[in-house]
Design a protein around this motif. Sequence first.
Motif, PDB file in Angstrom:
ATOM      1  N   CYS A 132       0.816  -1.211   0.000  1.00  0.00           N
ATOM      2  CA  CYS A 132       0.000   0.000   0.000  1.00  0.00           C
ATOM      3  C   CYS A 132       0.853   1.266   0.000  1.00  0.00           C
ATOM      4  O   CYS A 132       0.317   2.373  -0.094  1.00  0.00           O
ATOM      5  N   TYR A 175      -3.063  -7.312  14.195  1.00  0.00           N
ATOM      6  CA  TYR A 175      -3.678  -7.346  12.861  1.00  0.00           C
ATOM      7  C   TYR A 175      -5.024  -6.630  12.888  1.00  0.00           C
ATOM      8  O   TYR A 175      -5.314  -5.788  12.029  1.00  0.00           O
ATOM      9  N   GLN A 223      -6.243  -2.880  11.130  1.00  0.00           N
ATOM     10  CA  GLN A 223      -7.461  -2.687  10.345  1.00  0.00           C
ATOM     11  C   GLN A 223      -8.316  -1.562  10.921  1.00  0.00           C
ATOM     12  O   GLN A 223      -8.764  -0.667  10.213  1.00  0.00           O
ATOM     13  N   ARG A 239       0.177  -5.913   8.366  1.00  0.00           N
ATOM     14  CA  ARG A 239      -0.726  -6.753   7.571  1.00  0.00           C
ATOM     15  C   ARG A 239      -2.167  -6.270   7.715  1.00  0.00           C
ATOM     16  O   ARG A 239      -2.939  -6.260   6.739  1.00  0.00           O
ATOM     17  N   GLY A 240      -2.550  -5.855   8.922  1.00  0.00           N
ATOM     18  CA  GLY A 240      -3.890  -5.307   9.125  1.00  0.00           C
ATOM     19  C   GLY A 240      -4.097  -4.010   8.363  1.00  0.00           C
ATOM     20  O   GLY A 240      -5.148  -3.791   7.743  1.00  0.00           O
ATOM     21  N   GLU A 282      -2.535  -3.172   5.653  1.00  0.00           N
ATOM     22  CA  GLU A 282      -2.588  -3.563   4.234  1.00  0.00           C
ATOM     23  C   GLU A 282      -3.996  -4.035   3.852  1.00  0.00           C
ATOM     24  O   GLU A 282      -4.517  -3.678   2.785  1.00  0.00           O
ATOM     25  N   THR A 283      -4.590  -4.848   4.709  1.00  0.00           N
ATOM     26  CA  THR A 283      -5.921  -5.387   4.416  1.00  0.00           C
ATOM     27  C   THR A 283      -6.940  -4.270   4.269  1.00  0.00           C
ATOM     28  O   THR A 283      -7.715  -4.239   3.297  1.00  0.00           O
ATOM     29  N   MET A 284      -6.954  -3.341   5.233  1.00  0.00           N
ATOM     30  CA  MET A 284      -7.936  -2.256   5.165  1.00  0.00           C
ATOM     31  C   MET A 284      -7.594  -1.288   4.046  1.00  0.00           C
ATOM     32  O   MET A 284      -8.497  -0.776   3.361  1.00  0.00           O
ATOM     33  N   ALA A 306      -6.228  -1.940   1.182  1.00  0.00           N
ATOM     34  CA  ALA A 306      -6.665  -2.540  -0.081  1.00  0.00           C
ATOM     35  C   ALA A 306      -8.169  -2.402  -0.250  1.00  0.00           C
ATOM     36  O   ALA A 306      -8.663  -2.080  -1.345  1.00  0.00           O
ATOM     37  N   GLY A 307      -8.917  -2.638   0.828  1.00  0.00           N
ATOM     38  CA  GLY A 307     -10.372  -2.543   0.754  1.00  0.00           C
ATOM     39  C   GLY A 307     -10.876  -1.131   0.521  1.00  0.00           C
ATOM     40  O   GLY A 307     -11.952  -0.937  -0.047  1.00  0.00           O
ATOM     41  N   SER A 343     -13.295  -4.469  12.625  1.00  0.00           N
ATOM     42  CA  SER A 343     -13.157  -4.267  11.172  1.00  0.00           C
ATOM     43  C   SER A 343     -14.334  -3.473  10.613  1.00  0.00           C
ATOM     44  O   SER A 343     -15.047  -3.931   9.708  1.00  0.00           O
ATOM     45  N   GLN A 383     -16.374  -1.101   8.305  1.00  0.00           N
ATOM     46  CA  GLN A 383     -16.201  -0.848   6.870  1.00  0.00           C
ATOM     47  C   GLN A 383     -16.686   0.567   6.541  1.00  0.00           C
ATOM     48  O   GLN A 383     -17.882   0.825   6.529  1.00  0.00           O
TER      49      GLN A 383
END
Length: 319
Positions: free
Chosen positions: A16, A62, A66, A105-106, A108-110, A112-113, A191, A193
């Motif tokens: 990211c 993680y 997020q 990593r957390g 990165e996940t958020m 990307a979303g 998490s 959104q």
Amino acid sequence: MGEFELIRQYFAAAACARAGGDVVLGIGDDCALLAVPPGEQLAISTDSLTVGVHFPDRCDPYLLGQRALAVSTSDLAGMGATPIGFTLALTLPSVDPDWLAEFTRGLETMAAGCAMRLIGGDTTRGPLSMTLTVFGRLPAGAALLRSGARPGDLLCVGGALGDAAGALPIVLGERPADSAQASALLRRYWSPQPQLALGQALRGRATAALDISDGLLADCAHIAGASGVALQIEQARLPFSDALLAVAGAERALQHALAGGDDYLLAFTLPSAELPSLLDEGWPVHVIGRVSAGDGVQLLDSNGSAVTVSHRGFNHFKT
């Protein structure tokens, strides 16, 4: 491990953190460079999260990664902005490679979303905390503000309320986490959104909007004050998830929805003529009341009588 090695290994190397799109230059120089298309404006917001206040001392890094990015990005949703990127100022008590790898990593996940890019920040030593600044863009003059609500507008929210507040006793270990309903609430807490697409769909339709972070009553008071109107919330129309009702019961669910905070859903006012098209497009719009002349926020029972509420939301400096 030194500060700059930490940044290179865990953040500058993250997917990211790559330049692209509106990010001309990311991590590596004194400043990032952003390219905003002609006719658009930047939307910028900053959030700080501190251990023991916004998250417990021992939590999954993680999930924390997020959550940290999600709650900050939610402010962009509240303005109807398209995300660009974010900066992260991270204060750590010590360098723990495993913790950093999972936290990144957390993020990165958020990221990307939400289509976000990490464009810079800072690292320091001290009690665990993080400050994120998020950047978005939107057409000039199209931002959703708090100041446009008009008498006769509908008051709406973008989903079921109170889930994150209902999860807090589980997060703190005060209630078991061994049921499907508890797991559903925990997902809403760790998490959330950001409702970015809904915010963009409300541009030119909603008259006022914000994201719910401190509690429905407290945040609606911001719209009422900025717009110079009264907001009337009908208790019977508040939306609750089955998970919250199962875990907390109806009375506690109501308290969580009104004053619990951490929902990170949109609250907005809307001319009634705009409602059918939003519903036809499939947006999660729940009408919970209306805007009237006057000031402040009122909670109404099924008979239309005002309900007295003692606690209206989170305040860092309230004694």
